[in-house]
Design a protein around this motif. Structure first.
Motif, PDB file in Angstrom:
ATOM      1  N   GLY A 208       4.252  17.329   7.518  1.00  0.00           N
ATOM      2  CA  GLY A 208       5.104  16.753   6.489  1.00  0.00           C
ATOM      3  C   GLY A 208       5.992  15.655   7.051  1.00  0.00           C
ATOM      4  O   GLY A 208       6.167  14.596   6.423  1.00  0.00           O
ATOM      5  N   LYS A 209       6.543  15.863   8.248  1.00  0.00           N
ATOM      6  CA  LYS A 209       7.394  14.860   8.889  1.00  0.00           C
ATOM      7  C   LYS A 209       6.590  13.618   9.267  1.00  0.00           C
ATOM      8  O   LYS A 209       7.088  12.489   9.159  1.00  0.00           O
ATOM      9  N   LEU A 211       3.963  12.449   7.721  1.00  0.00           N
ATOM     10  CA  LEU A 211       3.713  11.689   6.497  1.00  0.00           C
ATOM     11  C   LEU A 211       4.961  10.952   6.034  1.00  0.00           C
ATOM     12  O   LEU A 211       4.885   9.820   5.564  1.00  0.00           O
ATOM     13  N   LEU A 212       6.121  11.590   6.177  1.00  0.00           N
ATOM     14  CA  LEU A 212       7.373  10.930   5.796  1.00  0.00           C
ATOM     15  C   LEU A 212       7.619   9.684   6.638  1.00  0.00           C
ATOM     16  O   LEU A 212       8.076   8.654   6.124  1.00  0.00           O
ATOM     17  N   LYS A 213       7.281   9.747   7.935  1.00  0.00           N
ATOM     18  CA  LYS A 213       7.443   8.582   8.801  1.00  0.00           C
ATOM     19  C   LYS A 213       6.516   7.447   8.373  1.00  0.00           C
ATOM     20  O   LYS A 213       6.789   6.281   8.653  1.00  0.00           O
ATOM     21  N   GLY A 215       6.003   6.866   5.312  1.00  0.00           N
ATOM     22  CA  GLY A 215       6.462   6.491   3.976  1.00  0.00           C
ATOM     23  C   GLY A 215       5.759   7.224   2.869  1.00  0.00           C
ATOM     24  O   GLY A 215       5.740   6.750   1.713  1.00  0.00           O
ATOM     25  N   HIS A 217       5.355  10.767   0.696  1.00  0.00           N
ATOM     26  CA  HIS A 217       6.003  12.016   0.305  1.00  0.00           C
ATOM     27  C   HIS A 217       4.962  12.963  -0.272  1.00  0.00           C
ATOM     28  O   HIS A 217       4.132  12.576  -1.086  1.00  0.00           O
TER      29      HIS A 217
END
Length: 218
Positions: A208-209, A211-213, A215, A217
């Motif tokens: 999850g982190k 994917l957040l990096k 951009g 969600h």
């Protein structure tokens, strides 16, 4: 947090085409945690693999695993269902499975998993992982063969897959040698994320982190 543990393969002696080959990986240098951009193309691969998820997902995870590895079993029992629900089913992650047998009994089990081809591979492999404690320490391999029969493989097909199918054996070992040579993989489980070795075990929170990096969600 999932507890990281690797099995180091000391040696694997195989008979292929009448020639004995020893698989003895060398130690590799520590590799930092990193994920390359999704535009990086995956290296060509001509071995056996099975994938779940969309082909063009932004994150591609390749898992090298051994059917005798308890940590591989734990990962697929505990983390993979979370990863599938949160990311794979949403088109965010493509997950690829590749055999990396760490001993001869794991190689035999992998051949059984491939006995009915790609369509049944994951069903067979997950059953073999789930029943590890029943067959992994049986040198006679009778318990392993019984699992194969319980999966619906006929005695004739089981004999063919485990004893006569040298092509599958060679392909599986080619995958191991390629993983060692290309990525310096020497243990299972091991993970390639968007073309780079990931130094650790990527659980759902870590993915999850990542994917957040990027951009993205979930």
């Amino acid at each position: 947090m999932y507890k990281m543990a690797f099995w180091v393969l000391i040696s694997l002696t195989l008979i292929m085409g009448g020639v004995t080959k020893i698989y003895a990986p060398t130690l590799n240098q520590p590799i930092p945690n990193q994920v390359t951009p999704p535009k990086l193309a995956q290296l060509p691969f001509n071995g056996y693999e099975v994938s779940i998820g969309q082909e063009h997902a932004p994150l591609t995870i390749i898992m090298y695993y051994s059917l005798t590895c308890p940590h591989c079993h734990e990962y697929q029992e505990v983390e993979l269902p979370k990863i599938q629900k949160e990311f794979i089913d949403k088109g965010l992650v493509r997950f690829i499975f590749r055999d990396f047998p760490t001993d001869l009994i794991a190689l035999k089990a992998a051949k059984i998993a491939w006995c009915h081809g790609k369509e049944q591979y994951l069903t067979f492999a997950r059953k073999l992982l789930a029943t590890q404690e029943k067959w992994v320490l049986d040198p006679s391999e009778k318990k392993l063969h019984k699992i194969g029969l319980d999966l619906g493989i006929t005695p004739t097909d089981l004999e063919k897959c485990t004893c006569q199918d040298t092509d599958t054996e060679k392909t599986i070992m080619k995958t191991c040698f390629e993983a060692q040579r290309t990525h310096e993989i020497m243990a299972a489980p091991a993970f390639i994320i968007n073309g780079k070795v990931y130094d650790g075990i990527p659980d759902a929170a870590i993915i999850g982190k990542m994917l957040l990096k990027m951009g993205i969600h979930g």
